[in-house]
Design an enzyme around this catalytic site. Structure first.
Site, PDB file in Angstrom:
ATOM      1  N   HIS A 151      -7.243  57.644  -1.123  1.00  8.14           N
ATOM      2  CA  HIS A 151      -5.673  58.532  -0.172  1.00  8.14           C
ATOM      3  C   HIS A 151      -5.410  59.867  -1.465  1.00  8.14           C
ATOM      4  O   HIS A 151      -4.338  59.342  -1.831  1.00  8.14           O
ATOM      5  CB  HIS A 151      -4.670  57.585  -0.171  1.00  8.14           C
ATOM      6  CG  HIS A 151      -5.308  56.549   0.337  1.00  8.14           C
ATOM      7  ND1 HIS A 151      -4.218  55.560   1.239  1.00  8.14           N
ATOM      8  CD2 HIS A 151      -6.179  56.028   1.630  1.00  8.14           C
ATOM      9  CE1 HIS A 151      -4.816  55.320   2.872  1.00  8.14           C
ATOM     10  NE2 HIS A 151      -6.055  55.036   1.801  1.00  8.14           N
TER      11      HIS A 151
ATOM     12  N   TYR B 263       8.031  62.420   7.653  1.00  6.36           N
ATOM     13  CA  TYR B 263       7.017  61.850   9.031  1.00  6.36           C
ATOM     14  C   TYR B 263       6.549  60.476   9.095  1.00  6.36           C
ATOM     15  O   TYR B 263       5.890  59.797  10.257  1.00  6.36           O
ATOM     16  CB  TYR B 263       5.590  62.754   8.919  1.00  6.36           C
ATOM     17  CG  TYR B 263       6.034  64.261  10.073  1.00  6.36           C
ATOM     18  CD1 TYR B 263       5.344  64.260  11.037  1.00  6.36           C
ATOM     19  CD2 TYR B 263       7.037  65.460   8.471  1.00  6.36           C
ATOM     20  CE1 TYR B 263       6.189  65.564  11.382  1.00  6.36           C
ATOM     21  CE2 TYR B 263       7.467  66.515   9.387  1.00  6.36           C
ATOM     22  CZ  TYR B 263       6.613  66.990  10.458  1.00  6.36           C
ATOM     23  OH  TYR B 263       7.161  67.901  10.495  1.00  6.36           O
TER      24      TYR B 263
END
Length: 425
Positions: free
Chosen positions: A188, A296
């Protein structure tokens, strides 16, 4: 928020032919180069959903050509303006310059040392918007701290030298932004880079697979640059108009936050808006229109489930009024759309596709096409249409449009991979 049509339905309505030609005449493009992993963390699952939407009427035949091959896990693609050649990054740490006319590949000296483990390595590449007047080339990559603090996403720049008849090189390459903090692990990192219409450099940084799925997760912690979109000046400084520059408790480079692992980003030409595709946990992949200061949601709001279960990881975005939801998502149980690479098509080769969003998918192994309507987070929508390159077993890592021709270029994620292009049949 639109949902993905069933993948079997997409295959049944696939009209686009995929005749294989190529500079090198490689019939191997029929699908023998798929499946090589890149140390992914299990995000990369096939796409599936429900309720196929009506087709948009674009019945486009295309052919697939090999531009060059032999790349090891290519990750980033971008064309040099007014030059015609293509820069390609490979995750182990190589940067190459490819001539699409004859497939010639030249190594570019001066790339940085990288942390090439798991999902890390040499990642995206971008060109300064004033190139060739400003010859800076930007690379994103994972690198270690050198003091056992782990690794993180870096942004670096150097000036591309093509003069003198020697090998191309990045002169004076140096890191201009290091996303703090460093963390252990190899997953990630993000990491896409693109210039916005105002000349600012946008960079995605992953959450480094923080498994603390609560409000203290790094993606919700604005004091870190992880799980965020950074907006930088071309010199790597925080953009002076970023939303949190006056907040002493927040990182001043943050443009948006609450992201998990965005590996696709593109500017929509009609609006100048930044669009991203990001990986969910168990499904929950998203397409977002990214706006200044937006949260988000990850991981306090998501359409994903916990790995290996049907249990929602968190409430959906619509259940919270303090987060921004995706304009398109893949719910838990759909098998997702693990994304990598995106571009809005604005070329002449396929006029039926102008304005469409193309996004690569990894384990689902096809090139997605989305028709787009509206603008902004509230007004925009994306509808997935017939897949391209389906059935080849190709993990789609990066996409670019050739400026001179409008042909679509695709980097296949494999240990011995081609750069392919899609042309009118």
């Amino acid at each position: 928020m639109a949902r993905l049509p069933d993948r079997a339905d997409r295959r049944s309505v696939l009209r686009a032919t995929a005749g294989v030609t190529g500079i090198a005449g490689l019939s191997a493009l029929a699908g023998c180069l798929g499946g090589a992993g890149d140390g992914s963390d299990g995000d990369d699952t096939d796409g599936n959903g429900e309720d196929s939407p009506p087709d948009d009427g674009a019945d486009v035949d295309y052919a697939v050509e090999t531009v060059a091959d032999g790349f090891e896990n290519p990750w980033g693609l971008t064309f040099l303006p007014d030059d015609g050649r293509l820069l390609v990054t490979e995750r182990p740490g190589r940067l190459s310059l490819v001539d699409p006319a004859d497939g010639a590949v030249a190594g570019v000296a001066g790339a940085p040392e990288v942390f090439a483990e798991g999902q890390g390595g040499l990642l995206d590449v971008a060109v300064h918007p004033d190139y060739p007047d400003d010859s800076r080339i930007y690379l994103t990559y994972s690198a270690t701290s050198g003091d056992e603090r782990g690794a993180t996403t870096h942004v670096g720049a150097g000036r591309l030298s093509l003069d003198g008849g020697g090998a191309p090189a990045l002169d004076g390459f140096e890191a201009i932004r290091v996303a703090e903090p460093f963390r252990e692990g190899a997953n990630h990192f993000g990491s896409r880079a693109t210039f916005g219409p105002d000349g600012a450099l946008f960079v995605t940084v992953g959450d480094r697979r923080d498994m603390n799925f609560g409000p203290d997760h790094v993606s919700q912690d604005r004091s870190t640059e992880l799980g965020a979109t950074l907006r930088l000046t071309p010199d790597g400084d925080a953009h002076p108009e970023n939303p949190f520059v006056d907040d002493s408790d927040a990182a001043d480079a943050i443009y948006s936050y609450g992201h998990r692992n965005p590996q696709a980003m593109a500017v929509r030409p009609e609006t100048g808006a930044i669009w991203q595709c990001e990986h969910g946990e168990e499904d929950g992949d998203e397409i977002n229109v990214v706006e200044r200061g937006g949260n988000y949601g990850w991981p306090i709001a998501t359409e994903a489930c916990r790995y290996g279960t049907d249990d929602p990881l968190a409430p959906p975005h619509d259940d919270r009024d303090d987060v921004t939801g995706p304009i398109h998502y893949w719910r838990c149980g759909s098998e997702g759309f693990p994304p990598s690479g995106a571009v809005f098509y604005d070329g002449d080769a396929f006029p039926e596709w102008r304005g469409d969003l193309f996004a690569g998918t990894l384990a689902a192994q096809y090139l997605g096409r989305f028709t787009v309507e509206g603008a902004g987070v509230e007004g925009a929508s994306a509808t997935e249409r017939d897949p391209l390159l389906d059935g080849r077993e190709w993990r789609m890592r990066a996409i670019a449009v050739e400026p001179a021709t409008g042909h679509l270029y695709v980097a296949v994620d494999a240990g011995d991979a081609p750069i392919a292009r899609i042309v009118p049949d």
